[in-house]
Structures are given as structure tokens and as C-alpha cells.
Design a protein around this motif. Structure first.
Motif: not given
Length: 306
Positions: A33-35, A154-160, A166-170
Motif C-alpha cells: 500500500x502506497x500513500x 485506511x486501516x492498513x495504513x494505521x496497522x504498523x 496480535x497486530x498481525x491478525x488485524x
């Protein structure tokens, strides 16, 4: 001209002068994902510099424009004047010739947009593992509203930024949701999406038992879904339908419930409780505990013993 999005950043002539704000590398680089952010005048320069091209990967262009914008887009042999705004996407299948030229407007208008990039082999293997036979033909799509993909991006952008074991599950659940959306809405498939219509009681119990037995470990979506005898793709969807929560939410809640018991019934130090419920860093455990319970673990322990 062929554009390859397989590197950590798109080719230099495509990124500059626009500013690459962030990039998120997912599934061992199979999904990215590139922003970006750019002035309209910068996009004019890019349009002149890059001729018609073919992306090597499937590309979802997500538009975050606050004001409607006009573009002339040539896609797979067709040309269309688009009026597009926040919430729209354009889908560019791999190897489909495309070219984009902004129409005239305020040259100082600031635009933000994203590219969700998927390797063709990854998406094809994911489809095949879930009963979708080949050939798998993806459909070029001019700008059209798709708020769900925007929410996922948007959720993937904030994931890191999530400091949780358990963040990897997200993130894995989000990637699967994006792929499911793409396969359902932007592909012609030989067979429909298949799989169990519901998560049976026995499978659900097996999953819950697995989570409890491994709560102190770094739980992966793949290992949890294998406990249910399902692919990751179907498991995340069926699990939420059965429990009302995502795997990430369920694992986090299970960890917090165990932590509450240990805080009430033992004198174990906070760092030891953090390890037992899967957090290697006590600070991450305390932050998550506070976010879920509204108070820190020390305060909870004191209030529970009054």
C-alpha cells in the motif's frame, strides 16, 4: 512502457515530484500500500513524462480528493472523462494498458491518493485455494465509489502503528477482506467463492481451545485457521459471523480476561503477567490493557483487592 510496483517504492519517475507519504508492505511483499500527496500541477508533469503503460501488478487506485476532480483516463483501449472524488477507486488489472491525464483545474490544489498493489500470482493462488478456478479474468474499472476498500486501506495504513502481538491478525484479516472484495467485484470467475456457510460448533470450539492453549505465543491467522480446518480467506469471515468479533478482537479480549484473572488472584509482577498473555514488552501490555479496560493494570489490581 511497463511499470513495476514490486519494489519498496514505485519507479522514481512515477513518485517524483509527488510526495510518497508512507508505504506498507504486507504478506511478505505480495501486497503493498502506497500513500501519496501531490499538487495538481505536479500530476500534470507526471502525465507528460509517462506514456501509456501496463502495470505488472493489479493496482487499486484509491482517491481521497476532498473536491471532485476531472481526469481523462485511457484504460484497456477505452477513454473516459472521469469526475471523481473521495471514496472512489479505479481498478487497473495487471498488463492492462492505461494512461491518466488530469483535466485543467486549480494547479495548487493538493491531492491525496493511494495505490493498493497485489501480485497476480498471489491473488491467483488465493483464489485457487478457495475453490475459484482459472481462468481468472480481472475487469478494468473506471472511477467508481467503493467505500469498503477505502476503509480497509485506511486501516492498513494505521496497522504498523499497532503495538500488539496480535497486530498481525488485524492486518492479515484486512488483506483477506480486500482480496475477497476484489475477487467478488472486479473479476470474472469460473466458480463462485465457496466454503462452509457457517463455522460449526465443533470448529469454533477447536479454534477457541487453540487460542487459549497458545495465548502466550504470537498467534498467526494461518495457525488459527488451520485449527478450524479452513483457509485464512474463509475463516476470518466465518469467525466474525459466528462470534461477532474479528480474530484480532477475540484474541485481545481473551488476553485481557486472562490478565484480569492473574491480577486479581496472584501476586505476579506486571512484566510476568504481560509475558503470560503474549506481550513481550510490559509497556505494550499496559497500553492495551488501559485501552480495553479504561485503567492501567496496577490500578485494576488495587481496585480488585479493595
Amino acid at each position: 512502457m511497463t511499470l513495476d510496483y514490486g519494489s519498496e517504492t514505485p519507479s522514481r519517475e512515477f513518485v517524483s515530484p509527488p510526495s510518497l507519504l508512507s508505504s506498507v508492505r504486507l504478506r511478505s511483499g505480495q501486497v503493498k500500500l502506497f500513500n501519496f500527496r501531490a499538487k495538481l500541477s505536479d500530476l500534470w508533469q507526471i502525465a507528460d513524462a509517462i506514456p501509456q503503460h501496463r502495470p505488472k501488478q493489479h493496482v487499486v487506485c484509491l482517491h481521497h480528493f476532498d473536491r471532485p476532480m476531472k481526469f481523462d483516463r485511457n484504460l484497456d483501449g477505452r477513454t473516459k472523462r472521469e469526475t471523481t472524488a473521495k471514496g472512489d477507486i479505479a481498478f487497473l488489472p495487471a498488463d492492462a494498458p492505461t494512461r491518466l491525464r488530469p483535466a485543467k483545474g486549480d494547479p495548487h490544489q493538493l491531492l491525496s491518493y493511494s495505490y493498493l498493489v497485489l501480485e497476480p500470482d498471489y491473488l491467483a493462488e488465493l483464489a485457487l485455494s478457495n475453490g475459484i478456478g482459472r481462468p481468472l479474468d480481472f475487469l478494468p474499472r473506471f472511477a467508481t465509489p467503493d467505500p469498503l476498500l477505502h476503509e480497509i486501506a485506511a486501516a492498513l495504513t494505521s496497522a504498523p502503528q499497532i503495538k500488539d502481538p496480535a497486530a498481525n491478525l488485524f492486518t492479515e484479516t484486512l488483506v483477506n477482506a480486500a482480496c475477497a472484495r476484489i475477487l467478488r467485484n472486479y473479476a470474472e470467475v469460473r466458480y463462485p467463492l465457496s466454503g462452509s456457510p457457517r463455522l460449526t460448533d465443533d470448529r469454533l470450539r477447536a479454534v477457541i481451545d487453540y487460542i487459549h492453549d497458545h495465548i502466550g505465543e504470537s498467534l498467526e491467522l494461518g495457525s488459527i485457521s488451520r485449527a478450524a480446518g479452513l483457509s485464512e480467506f474463509h475463516f476470518a469471515r466465518l469467525f466474525k459471523a459466528a462470534t461477532g468479533t474479528t480474530p484480532f478482537q477475540f484474541v485481545t479480549r481473551t488476553r485481557m480476561e486472562l490478565a484480569k484473572q492473574l491480577l486479581r488472584k496472584t501476586r505476579l509482577p506486571i512484566f510476568e503477567i504481560a509475558k503470560r498473555v503474549g506481550y513481550q514488552k510490559p509497556s505494550h501490555f499496559s497500553a492495551r490493557f488501559r485501552a480495553v479496560l479504561g485503567c492501567g493494570p496496577d490500578a485494576y489490581r488495587k481496585s480488585a483487592r479493595r
